[in-house]
Every structure is written in C-alpha cells, then in structure tokens.
Design an enzyme around this catalytic site. Sequence first.
Site, PDB file in Angstrom:
ATOM      1  CB  SER A 134    -157.881 -14.975  47.516  1.00 58.98           C
ATOM      2  OG  SER A 134    -157.142 -14.079  47.343  1.00 58.98           O
ATOM      3  CG  ASP A 184    -161.391  -7.878  47.272  1.00 63.22           C
ATOM      4  OD1 ASP A 184    -160.572  -7.561  47.851  1.00 63.22           O
ATOM      5  OD2 ASP A 184    -161.901  -9.103  47.074  1.00 63.22           O
ATOM      6  CG  HIS A 204    -159.827 -10.320  49.662  1.00 63.09           C
ATOM      7  ND1 HIS A 204    -159.740 -10.577  48.348  1.00 63.09           N
ATOM      8  CD2 HIS A 204    -158.793 -11.480  50.126  1.00 63.09           C
ATOM      9  CE1 HIS A 204    -159.238 -11.486  47.810  1.00 63.09           C
ATOM     10  NE2 HIS A 204    -158.602 -12.077  48.699  1.00 63.09           N
TER      11      HIS A 204
HETATM   12  C1  MLT Z   1    -153.351 -13.490  44.609  1.00 69.46           C
HETATM   13  O1  MLT Z   1    -153.116 -14.544  43.944  1.00 69.46           O
HETATM   14  O2  MLT Z   1    -152.110 -13.111  44.632  1.00 69.46           O
HETATM   15  C2  MLT Z   1    -154.464 -12.988  45.254  1.00 69.46           C
HETATM   16  O3  MLT Z   1    -155.510 -12.778  44.386  1.00 69.46           O
HETATM   17  C3  MLT Z   1    -154.504 -12.243  46.276  1.00 69.46           C
HETATM   18  C4  MLT Z   1    -154.036 -12.916  47.259  1.00 69.46           C
HETATM   19  O4  MLT Z   1    -154.068 -14.342  47.363  1.00 69.46           O
HETATM   20  O5  MLT Z   1    -153.406 -12.619  48.426  1.00 69.46           O
END
Ligand code: MLT
Length: 202
Positions: A102, A152, A183
Amino acid sequence: MNYIFEQGNDKNTSVFLLLHGTGGTERDLLPIAGMIDEQASILSVRGNVSENGMPRYFRRLAEGVFDEEDLVFRTKELYDFLNTTSKEHSFDRENMVAVGYSNGANIAGSLLFHYGKTLKGAILLHPMVPRRGIELPDLTGLPVFIGAGTNDPICPASETEDLIELLKGAGAEVEVCWADQGHQLTREEITKARQWYEKQFH
Ligand code: MLT
C-alpha cells in the site's frame, strides 16, 4: 528513521527493504519477508510522516491524492538513507529488493520512478501510480511483481493497470497477480510472490 536491520545467514542473498502500509510499523512485514525468503537480510523502515498518529512514507492531501512535493522530498530522504545505512551495516546496496504494501508499495514505486534501477527488484503489494506526468528513467529488465485486488477500493484496478503500463513502458519486466479481493493481503499473492522471487533471484 526508525528501522530494523537483520543480517541474513548468507551475505549473498537479497536484502529485503520492507515498507509497511499506512498506520503500520517496521514490524508488520517481517512475517511476509520470511514467507518469501527466510534467508534474506532485512532492512525494515518505519515511515516518518505522521497522519493523525499513523506512520506513512509521505503526506497525502486526501485519500489517493498525494502531496507531490512531499513525495519527492521523502523519496530522496529514503534513497539517501538506503545509501548511508548500507555503509553503516556493510550490506550490499546493489542486492536490495523492496517489499512494500500500500503506502509502502507507493514509496517503493516512487524510488523506481525517480532513481531508476536503484533496486534489484520490487514486490509491490496493492500499489498505486506514485506520480503522473513525468518521464520515467530507464528500467530495462528490472523485475517487478505486483499483487492487486480486482475489488480494491483504495488502490483501484485502473491504478494498477496504469502502473503496469508505465513500468513496462520504461522497460521493466512486470508480473501481476490479480485476486478477486480488496485491499487486504492474500496468501495467494504472497505464494505467487515467492514463486516469482525464486524464479528471478535463485
Ligand atoms: C497511500 O499511499 O495513500 C495508499 O496507497 C493508500 C494507503 O496507504 O492507505
């Protein structure tokens, strides 16, 4: 920066650069690293931006809307940190494979977007396009594994598809594992990541 460094038994195996998701810590991905290569050395870094107490690697203006100036600044900060830390702990800087989830996948992607083949490879779990509208450096032959969920809500499938196109356009060798998931990380994508890693690096 807060981090954990663990030297693996064999100095020739990879150094995993572990990068957690929003609200995580440097401990989160340790079990995942073990599932991919239990022999690898580990450099696991905690994001040093705080969003209401939740660690991240760079600021965002809203969900999915990144603070580009901060992204560029933090990417350089991480890049410099990797170079100095590799000297401090005498590990091979050329032997580094990112494993990011993420927000951690996004800063790993940003390292590639801004510093080219500064990693030996990257496992990007539920990534987005870190930055648009820039010319990417040469990534010819760079192996990248992407794990993504078709449902996701945070990293939509279209983001993953754009990222794949951009990386391939710069020459990277991209392999993607899609799961009918959201996710969260799945065992299937980690198993696929391990198979991909063994094929690339063993
Ligand atoms: C981000 O970098 O903001 C992400 O992809 C989403 C997250 O970390 O919640």
